[in-house]
Design a protein around this motif. Sequence first.
Motif, mmCIF file in Angstrom:
data_model
loop_
_atom_site.group_PDB
_atom_site.id
_atom_site.type_symbol
_atom_site.label_atom_id
_atom_site.label_comp_id
_atom_site.label_asym_id
_atom_site.label_seq_id
_atom_site.Cartn_x
_atom_site.Cartn_y
_atom_site.Cartn_z
ATOM 1 N N ALA A 1 -5.458 -5.683 -2.241
ATOM 2 C CA ALA A 1 -6.598 -5.355 -3.101
ATOM 3 C C ALA A 1 -7.920 -5.426 -2.336
ATOM 4 N N ILE B 1 -7.872 -10.410 -7.181
ATOM 5 C CA ILE B 1 -7.382 -10.213 -8.542
ATOM 6 C C ILE B 1 -7.114 -11.582 -9.142
ATOM 7 N N LEU C 1 -5.467 -0.803 -10.080
ATOM 8 C CA LEU C 1 -4.713 -2.045 -9.941
ATOM 9 C C LEU C 1 -3.219 -1.784 -10.099
ATOM 10 N N THR D 1 -2.014 -0.501 -6.924
ATOM 11 C CA THR D 1 -1.910 -1.560 -5.914
ATOM 12 C C THR D 1 -0.648 -2.384 -6.141
#
Length: 88
Positions: free
Chosen positions: A28, A32, A61, A64
């Motif tokens: 990321a 997170i 997200l 990811t």
Amino acid sequence: MARLKVQEVAGAHDLNLSQLWSLVNKRASKPIAMGTMRRYWHSTDNGLASGDAIKLVDIHLLGTIAKSLGVPVSELLNEEELGELRAA
């Protein structure tokens, strides 16, 4: 929203929530939060196993998470539920 299959797919890769969270944070661009990972893991708004289905998903997200698991994003979606409208 259709339920996500993050927990199911991660389990197939012998990963628990903490292990996946660590992998995701390595990829990321910004950290997170564990609470966010719990929401995706359980596919609930509150991050608990018994909560209401998650309504909003950050596609970046989710991407990811998918890359961390080595799967396409579509594998994290419950395609049987996609496109269904449910009464509020």
